[in-house]
Structure formats: C-alpha cells, structure tokens
Design a protein around this motif. Sequence first.
Motif, PDB file in Angstrom:
ATOM      1  N   ALA A   1     -11.558 -14.115 -15.435  1.00  0.00           N
ATOM      2  CA  ALA A   1     -10.767 -12.909 -15.199  1.00  0.00           C
ATOM      3  C   ALA A   1      -9.678 -13.250 -14.185  1.00  0.00           C
ATOM      4  CB  ALA A   1     -11.645 -11.772 -14.683  1.00  0.00           C
ATOM      5  N   VAL A   2      -8.446 -12.848 -14.488  1.00  0.00           N
ATOM      6  CA  VAL A   2      -7.291 -13.258 -13.689  1.00  0.00           C
ATOM      7  C   VAL A   2      -6.567 -12.028 -13.163  1.00  0.00           C
ATOM      8  CG1 VAL A   2      -5.167 -14.605 -13.673  1.00  0.00           C
ATOM      9  CG2 VAL A   2      -7.037 -15.278 -15.173  1.00  0.00           C
ATOM     10  N   ASN A   3      -6.203 -12.075 -11.891  1.00  0.00           N
ATOM     11  CA  ASN A   3      -5.357 -11.047 -11.303  1.00  0.00           C
ATOM     12  C   ASN A   3      -3.912 -11.345 -11.707  1.00  0.00           C
ATOM     13  OD1 ASN A   3      -3.992  -9.196  -9.765  1.00  0.00           O
ATOM     14  ND2 ASN A   3      -4.739  -9.920  -7.783  1.00  0.00           N
ATOM     15  N   ALA A   4      -3.390 -10.563 -12.649  1.00  0.00           N
ATOM     16  CA  ALA A   4      -2.104 -10.864 -13.272  1.00  0.00           C
ATOM     17  C   ALA A   4      -0.951 -10.103 -12.650  1.00  0.00           C
ATOM     18  CB  ALA A   4      -2.167 -10.575 -14.767  1.00  0.00           C
ATOM     19  N   ILE A   5      -1.116  -9.563 -11.427  1.00  0.00           N
ATOM     20  CA  ILE A   5       0.017  -8.922 -10.758  1.00  0.00           C
ATOM     21  C   ILE A   5       1.127  -9.944 -10.538  1.00  0.00           C
ATOM     22  CG2 ILE A   5       0.776  -7.816  -8.623  1.00  0.00           C
ATOM     23  CD1 ILE A   5      -1.911  -6.453  -8.453  1.00  0.00           C
ATOM     24  N   ASN A   6       0.756 -11.112 -10.021  1.00  0.00           N
ATOM     25  CA  ASN A   6       1.686 -12.237  -9.921  1.00  0.00           C
ATOM     26  C   ASN A   6       1.521 -13.069 -11.186  1.00  0.00           C
ATOM     27  OD1 ASN A   6       3.101 -14.582  -9.353  1.00  0.00           O
ATOM     28  ND2 ASN A   6       2.526 -14.598  -7.195  1.00  0.00           N
TER      29      ASN A   6
END
Length: 372
Positions: free
Chosen positions: A119-124
């Motif tokens: 799971a990836v934090n895709a804000i950046n």
Amino acid sequence: MRPLRFLLQKEFRQIFRDPAIIRIIFVMPMIQLMVLPWAADYEMKDIRISVADHDHSQYSRELVSKITASGYFLLQNYNNSYNDALVDVEKDRADLILDIPAYFEKDVVKENEGNLFIAVNAINGVKASLGAAYLRSIIQDFNREVRLEWIQLPRFNPELNIDVISSNWFNPLQNYKYFMVPGILVILVTMVGAFLSSLNIVKEKEIGTIEQINVTPIKKYQFILGKLIPFWILGLLVLTIGLGISRLFYGIIPVGSFLVIYGFAAVYLLAVLGLGLLVSTYTGNQQQAMLISFFMMMIFILLGGLYTSIDSMPQWAQAVTKFNPVAYFIEVMRMVVLKGSGFADIKNHMLIVFGFAVLFNGWAIVNYRKRS
C-alpha cells in the motif's frame, strides 16, 4: 566603430557602477549553483515503510532485513497489524506499507508462490511510484535468492535462469549531479542574459536618457550592439565561473572540448540577449520587463528538459520545446560534458539557435526603429 566603442564604455561603466547588478551577475549564480544541485535530487532515499508481518517466519524476517539494508528505506514500524500500519500512513509517519500474510513461508515452500500486499501513500506521486518500484525490485531480488537456495542440481533444473549484466555509459556511477549541474548552469546563464538585457533599454527610458541617444547620429544597430555586447561578455564570464564551480565542488570535468561549449554558448547568448532586448523595446517600465522575463523563464525551465525529460512530455509540449532555445543548450551541455560530443554532433542545434539569434536581434532592431 567609434560610436560603438563609446557606447560600450558607457554600458560597462553603468554596469559596474551599480553594486546590485554585480551581485546579480556574479554572486547569485555562484550561490545557486552550489545549492540547487543538492536540492534537485532525483534519487529517493529514506523512504519510510511500515511492515505488517502476520507470519513472523524466517523468510519474512529475511525479507524485512533485505529491505532495510538496501539504504533506501527506513523501518518506521514493525508489527502484525495492518490497521496500525495504515494509521502511520494517515498520520504521515510512513510512505509505504508492506503486508506479509500469515503462512507466507509455508505457501512459498509448499505452493511455490506467495502473495504480498503493498500500500502506497500516493499524495506525492513521484515518491510513491519510485518507492513502490524500489520495493518491488527488492522483493524480486529476494525471490531470486530463494529460488537459488532450492536449486541443488542446476543441470536438472527445469527453469531457465538468465543473468543480466548491465553497463552504464557516459555516467557509470549514475551520479545525478553530472546530469543536473550542466542544465542548472544553462538556466543561470540564461537568467543573467535575458533578465538583465530586458531591463536595459527600459532603464534608459525611465531615466530619460533614451531621448538624448535618439537625437545623436548613432545608428540603431550600433545602439542594439552596444546594449548586447557587454552582457554577452558577462554571460561568457558567468559560464566560466560556473564551469569552475562544477569542477571544484562536484568534480565535473567535461569529456568534450571547452571550445565546443564556448562556441555554442556564444551563439546561444546572442539569441537570449536578443530576446531580452526585444522584450525591452516593447515594455515601458522595468516592472513590465521583469514580469514578462519571469513568465518566459518559467516556460524555459519547465519546457527545457531540465527536470522532466522532453520525450515524456505530451506531443503539444514537445512541439513547443522546438521553439525553446534553452532546451537546445541544455541538451548540448549534457552531450558535451557527458558524451564528449563535438561540433559535428551539435551542428543542427547550433544552426537552430543561430536562427533564433538572427530573428530576435533583427526584430529588436526593427522594433526599436519603429518606436524611436
């Protein structure tokens, strides 16, 4: 040529009389060249990862150890709860989550396959895509190591193993500074050339000396040359200082000839200085000239291939870059510094930029004549 000589004397005295211009020409590029390459880093490091290990097996521990030993990831949290790891992402304490399911080692050994969830934090978006790519690469490498452990008799192994040996040409260590510093140096030379030249004629208008010059027998092309030549010399001087800083601070020594760099830079400066003078003939005060120059610099930087590859841009943006002289100089600098290209390799770039120089300077002369 006597009038031109007197004009040049006047311009140099006017430039060196103003300490603010001296700081802009020399101090600002030096500081920016020493700071920007460290900030414009394409390589992602210290990516924060939370691991939810439901298996706690030897394989899961080896995988986590391999991830943390890579140097790209910082282990933020290690537990057996995916929800706790998700809280780390929501509170911006983690950038990625690796969820290792229960019976992971058992499935790998008995079923010859195992599932992992990332799971990836895709804000950046950039950090998310690169971090996920790094993590997948490490997992694939771990998968190959596990398979090699199982191979006892390679000649009876039914699977095909292919070893890939790669070689990095022109930048063997993949040092991003070798790629960024030449481009940043081009931007700094452009800022000094286009920005200051755009303010030049406007300043004459504001202080009222333009009327005095207009009633003299000085020809229009002599006036434009008198404004262009001093900043052309100063632009080459800034380039020299930048190449010296590149060598002292970053160890960058051009593979190609300095003659090629200076030859192209001389033509390039004629183009950007002509563009600056053209802007100066259309504007009525320095504020207008500064705003237009700032707008042009943003376009030059964003569509110049400095931070984003031109090949990855949309088709319309790639078409716009054909009319961007900065894009040609950035490409030439990287070709000469990294590949050792010569005049034969950059002849098309030089002809196009020379065309820009003729167009902008000719336009500036004609437009100044109409408005005088």
